[in-house]
Design a protein around this motif. Sequence first.
Motif, short mmCIF file in Angstrom:
data_model
loop_
_atom_site.label_atom_id
_atom_site.label_comp_id
_atom_site.label_asym_id
_atom_site.label_seq_id
_atom_site.Cartn_x
_atom_site.Cartn_y
_atom_site.Cartn_z
N LEU A 79 0.83 -1.21 0.00
CA LEU A 79 0.00 0.00 0.00
C LEU A 79 0.86 1.26 0.00
N ILE A 80 1.90 1.28 0.80
CA ILE A 80 2.80 2.43 0.84
C ILE A 80 3.47 2.62 -0.52
N SER A 81 3.91 1.53 -1.11
CA SER A 81 4.54 1.60 -2.43
C SER A 81 3.58 2.18 -3.46
N LEU A 82 2.33 1.74 -3.43
CA LEU A 82 1.33 2.25 -4.37
C LEU A 82 1.00 3.72 -4.09
N ALA A 83 0.94 4.10 -2.83
CA ALA A 83 0.68 5.51 -2.49
C ALA A 83 1.81 6.40 -3.01
N LEU A 84 3.04 5.94 -2.87
CA LEU A 84 4.19 6.70 -3.41
C LEU A 84 4.11 6.79 -4.93
N ALA A 85 3.65 5.71 -5.56
CA ALA A 85 3.50 5.73 -7.02
C ALA A 85 2.47 6.77 -7.44
N ILE A 86 1.38 6.86 -6.69
CA ILE A 86 0.36 7.87 -7.01
C ILE A 86 0.95 9.27 -6.86
N ARG A 87 1.71 9.50 -5.81
CA ARG A 87 2.34 10.82 -5.60
C ARG A 87 3.32 11.13 -6.73
N GLU A 88 4.09 10.14 -7.14
CA GLU A 88 5.07 10.36 -8.22
C GLU A 88 4.36 10.70 -9.52
N ILE A 89 3.24 10.07 -9.78
CA ILE A 89 2.47 10.37 -10.99
C ILE A 89 1.92 11.79 -10.92
N GLN A 90 1.46 12.22 -9.76
CA GLN A 90 0.97 13.59 -9.61
C GLN A 90 2.06 14.60 -9.91
N ILE A 91 3.25 14.36 -9.39
CA ILE A 91 4.37 15.27 -9.64
C ILE A 91 4.71 15.28 -11.12
N SER A 92 4.69 14.12 -11.74
CA SER A 92 4.99 14.00 -13.17
C SER A 92 4.00 14.80 -14.00
N VAL A 93 2.73 14.69 -13.68
CA VAL A 93 1.70 15.42 -14.41
C VAL A 93 1.86 16.93 -14.21
N ASN A 94 2.17 17.35 -12.98
CA ASN A 94 2.40 18.77 -12.74
C ASN A 94 3.59 19.30 -13.53
N ALA A 95 4.64 18.50 -13.63
CA ALA A 95 5.82 18.91 -14.41
C ALA A 95 5.46 19.07 -15.88
N LEU A 96 4.67 18.15 -16.40
CA LEU A 96 4.26 18.26 -17.80
C LEU A 96 3.35 19.47 -18.01
N LYS A 97 2.51 19.76 -17.04
CA LYS A 97 1.65 20.93 -17.13
C LYS A 97 2.50 22.21 -17.19
N LEU A 98 3.54 22.29 -16.36
CA LEU A 98 4.43 23.45 -16.39
C LEU A 98 5.11 23.58 -17.75
N GLU A 99 5.51 22.46 -18.29
CA GLU A 99 6.16 22.46 -19.61
C GLU A 99 5.19 22.96 -20.68
N LEU A 100 3.96 22.50 -20.63
CA LEU A 100 2.95 22.94 -21.59
C LEU A 100 2.60 24.42 -21.40
N ASP A 101 2.55 24.87 -20.15
CA ASP A 101 2.30 26.29 -19.90
C ASP A 101 3.42 27.15 -20.46
N ASP A 102 4.65 26.68 -20.32
CA ASP A 102 5.80 27.41 -20.87
C ASP A 102 5.71 27.47 -22.40
N LEU A 103 5.32 26.39 -23.00
CA LEU A 103 5.16 26.37 -24.46
C LEU A 103 4.06 27.34 -24.89
N LYS A 104 2.99 27.38 -24.15
CA LYS A 104 1.89 28.30 -24.44
C LYS A 104 2.37 29.75 -24.33
N GLU A 105 3.14 30.04 -23.31
CA GLU A 105 3.69 31.38 -23.10
C GLU A 105 4.61 31.78 -24.24
N GLU A 106 5.45 30.87 -24.68
CA GLU A 106 6.36 31.16 -25.80
C GLU A 106 5.60 31.41 -27.09
N SER A 107 4.51 30.65 -27.29
CA SER A 107 3.73 30.84 -28.52
C SER A 107 3.01 32.19 -28.50
N ARG A 108 2.59 32.65 -27.32
CA ARG A 108 1.96 33.97 -27.21
C ARG A 108 2.95 35.09 -27.50
#
Length: 135
Positions: free
Chosen positions: A103-132
């Motif tokens: 359970l702890i291992s799976l909970a850590l996996a969920i947290r890691e996925i959340q961080i990964s998604v947030n990082a990709l969101k920042l990357e996409l936001d940066d791309l959007k800013e550059e295109s503007r």
Amino acid sequence: MEITLTTPALLFPALSLLLLAFTNRFLGLANLIRSLKDRYASTQNRLIYNQIENLRVRLILIRNMQAFGSLSMFGCVLCMFLLFAGYATIGKYVFGFSLIMMLISLALAIREIQISVNALKLELDDLKEESRKSI
């Protein structure tokens, strides 16, 4: 609750697949970190540095995911040994420990996925800013 030798053995396929997935994530991050480090060395871009810091956190999480997954596997094997040796009560507790580690291992996996998604969101936001800026 009665527990037999086959009960902890049921977790082996799941744990094996989880550990394989965690190892693949680790290897993917390791390659990404190496390539970003080279890019940062040549550009000194702050965004790249922030990405590397994000990956550092994710790497620690993946290490812990692997450790708790391995402890879960270890507990399952120990549980099977205890059941085989006739120590059913202790075996139940060890199996419970294995489930908690999973359970702890799976909970850590969920947290890691959340961080990964947030990082990709920042990357996409940066791309959007550059295109503007270029419009």
